[in-house]
Design an enzyme around this catalytic site. Sequence first.
Site, PDB file in Angstrom:
ATOM      1  NE  ARG A 155       4.995  20.148  20.067  1.00  0.00           N
ATOM      2  CZ  ARG A 155       4.979  19.669  18.821  1.00  0.00           C
ATOM      3  NH1 ARG A 155       6.101  19.256  18.255  1.00  0.00           N
ATOM      4  NH2 ARG A 155       3.846  19.639  18.135  1.00  0.00           N
ATOM      5  CG  ASP A 190      13.384  19.406  14.136  1.00  0.00           C
ATOM      6  OD1 ASP A 190      13.985  20.233  13.408  1.00  0.00           O
ATOM      7  OD2 ASP A 190      12.196  19.058  13.927  1.00  0.00           O
ATOM      8  CG  HIS A 209       9.410  22.397  15.108  1.00  0.00           C
ATOM      9  ND1 HIS A 209       8.816  22.655  16.314  1.00  0.00           N
ATOM     10  CD2 HIS A 209       8.780  21.286  14.632  1.00  0.00           C
ATOM     11  CE1 HIS A 209       7.865  21.771  16.546  1.00  0.00           C
ATOM     12  NE2 HIS A 209       7.820  20.928  15.527  1.00  0.00           N
TER      13      HIS A 209
HETATM   14  P1  NAI Z   1       1.927   9.327  19.368  1.00  0.00           P
HETATM   15  O1  NAI Z   1       0.796   9.842  20.195  1.00  0.00           O
HETATM   16  O2  NAI Z   1       1.640   8.390  18.243  1.00  0.00           O
HETATM   17  O3  NAI Z   1       3.000   8.612  20.327  1.00  0.00           O
HETATM   18  C1  NAI Z   1       3.433   9.147  21.530  1.00  0.00           C
HETATM   19  C2  NAI Z   1       3.855   7.984  22.417  1.00  0.00           C
HETATM   20  O4  NAI Z   1       4.460   8.528  23.590  1.00  0.00           O
HETATM   21  C3  NAI Z   1       2.679   7.109  22.882  1.00  0.00           C
HETATM   22  O5  NAI Z   1       2.949   5.753  22.600  1.00  0.00           O
HETATM   23  C4  NAI Z   1       2.598   7.370  24.373  1.00  0.00           C
HETATM   24  O6  NAI Z   1       2.170   6.222  25.110  1.00  0.00           O
HETATM   25  C5  NAI Z   1       4.057   7.704  24.674  1.00  0.00           C
HETATM   26  N1  NAI Z   1       4.251   8.392  25.933  1.00  0.00           N
HETATM   27  C6  NAI Z   1       3.421   9.257  26.567  1.00  0.00           C
HETATM   28  N2  NAI Z   1       3.968   9.638  27.736  1.00  0.00           N
HETATM   29  C7  NAI Z   1       5.172   9.011  27.840  1.00  0.00           C
HETATM   30  C8  NAI Z   1       6.192   8.987  28.815  1.00  0.00           C
HETATM   31  N3  NAI Z   1       6.097   9.705  29.952  1.00  0.00           N
HETATM   32  N4  NAI Z   1       7.278   8.214  28.596  1.00  0.00           N
HETATM   33  C9  NAI Z   1       7.382   7.473  27.464  1.00  0.00           C
HETATM   34  N5  NAI Z   1       6.437   7.453  26.504  1.00  0.00           N
HETATM   35  C10 NAI Z   1       5.351   8.214  26.691  1.00  0.00           C
HETATM   36  O7  NAI Z   1       2.687  10.620  18.863  1.00  0.00           O
HETATM   37  P2  NAI Z   1       3.644  10.736  17.589  1.00  0.00           P
HETATM   38  O8  NAI Z   1       2.847  10.997  16.371  1.00  0.00           O
HETATM   39  O9  NAI Z   1       4.590   9.600  17.577  1.00  0.00           O
HETATM   40  O10 NAI Z   1       4.418  12.078  17.915  1.00  0.00           O
HETATM   41  C11 NAI Z   1       5.260  12.177  19.060  1.00  0.00           C
HETATM   42  C12 NAI Z   1       5.599  13.635  19.284  1.00  0.00           C
HETATM   43  O11 NAI Z   1       6.432  14.076  18.215  1.00  0.00           O
HETATM   44  C13 NAI Z   1       4.392  14.589  19.240  1.00  0.00           C
HETATM   45  O12 NAI Z   1       3.771  14.690  20.510  1.00  0.00           O
HETATM   46  C14 NAI Z   1       5.009  15.883  18.829  1.00  0.00           C
HETATM   47  O13 NAI Z   1       5.330  16.613  20.004  1.00  0.00           O
HETATM   48  C15 NAI Z   1       6.300  15.480  18.119  1.00  0.00           C
HETATM   49  N6  NAI Z   1       6.310  15.853  16.709  1.00  0.00           N
HETATM   50  C16 NAI Z   1       7.368  16.605  16.232  1.00  0.00           C
HETATM   51  C17 NAI Z   1       7.426  16.958  14.906  1.00  0.00           C
HETATM   52  C18 NAI Z   1       8.553  17.758  14.336  1.00  0.00           C
HETATM   53  O14 NAI Z   1       8.394  18.389  13.281  1.00  0.00           O
HETATM   54  N7  NAI Z   1       9.714  17.777  14.962  1.00  0.00           N
HETATM   55  C19 NAI Z   1       6.363  16.562  13.975  1.00  0.00           C
HETATM   56  C20 NAI Z   1       5.339  15.737  14.565  1.00  0.00           C
HETATM   57  C21 NAI Z   1       5.320  15.421  15.887  1.00  0.00           C
END
Ligand code: NAI
Length: 335
Positions: free
Chosen positions: A234, A258, A295
């Site tokens: 993000r 992205d 994105h």
């Molecule tokens: P997820 O919920 O599976 O993993 C997120 C991880 O970040 C968790 O393990 C959590 O413990 C960790 N985390 C939380 N706060 C943290 C911190 N302060 N420092 C380090 N780690 C921390 O989420 P997922 O599916 O892996 O997605 C991650 C992010 O990717 C989403 O929140 C979304 O913003 C972004 N995303 C971007 C896309 C795109 O098209 N560019 C598509 C899908 C998601």
Amino acid sequence: MRVAIFGAKDYDREFLGQANAPHGHTLAFFDAHLGAATASLAKGFDAVCAFVNDELGDDCLAELAALGIHTVALRCAGFNNVDLDAAAAHGITVVRVPRYSPEGVAEHAVALILALNRKIYRSYNRVREGNFSLEGLLGFNLHGKTVGVIGTGNIGEAFCTIMRGFGCTVIAADPFPNERCIRLGVEYTELDELLTRADIISLHCPLTPDTHHLIDENAIAKMKPGVMLVNTSRGALVDTVAVIAALKTMKIGYLGLDVYEEEGDMFFEDLSGKIITDDVFSRLLTFPNVLITGHQGFFSAEALASIAATTLQNLSDVEQGKACNNEISAAQLRG
Ligand code: NAI
């Protein structure tokens, strides 16, 4: 259920339309983004379907609730654009698609890394103009480099798997270490140590009040000179102004984005005939070592099919009063 789908593109119509066959919801597609100014379009519907740049603040949710909307179905993983406390206060259920193709987003992060490192975007243009000079295209091997991964959930884990395959040392920071990553040989460190050791840093944590501008002037100061920073998560995880300062001094040697913190007014639209008024974004575009995509990490056929199937199943679950694993609430986040 009657569902108003906001910010709809042709691909949303195609994938959601196909996936709706077994569910039979009534879908109406609106080009407009969802926000307080457009919420009235949801009159006569039961649910709204929103995407990453829709803005579901208190004012928008209050208006939706007044119109009888009881469910917000996010067709994305991130939910930073929804005021979950307000949703609860207005009795609105929020569901999302927590996992749809983590490999696709991870692969896009890797695509940015490879393109930046070997300057593919520059050589593409050069060769088309008959310029076969290699000056300025010198890259480096990924093999043996240290990659720092911030956030090792679904996407971060897929990213670690790929980078281990390249023969990289992978270190990670996450308050909840992932056992599968540990088995891959990922070493967990504190964030500060990761920042000082990594040659490449890739962000895969969600945007929350705690992670807003996680990469700021102080964090950048700890990084290796010439570091590569990649953000497919993000935009507001990164303080763009601080990053621009670091690009100017060459502290940041490569930047792959992205997502962008002010992307809401630009991304997903064709503005090629318009003037871009965001001077910070425009400055980013002037650097030869910055690569930005709009994105599109989520934008693979597999991901869109999966997003559509889960979104419609979420709506069916809510309609049938079933417990929906993909519901997200402020209370749940507070544990
Ligand atoms: P997820 O919920 O599976 O993993 C997120 C991880 O970040 C968790 O393990 C959590 O413990 C960790 N985390 C939380 N706060 C943290 C911190 N302060 N420092 C380090 N780690 C921390 O989420 P997922 O599916 O892996 O997605 C991650 C992010 O990717 C989403 O929140 C979304 O913003 C972004 N995303 C971007 C896309 C795109 O098209 N560019 C598509 C899908 C998601």
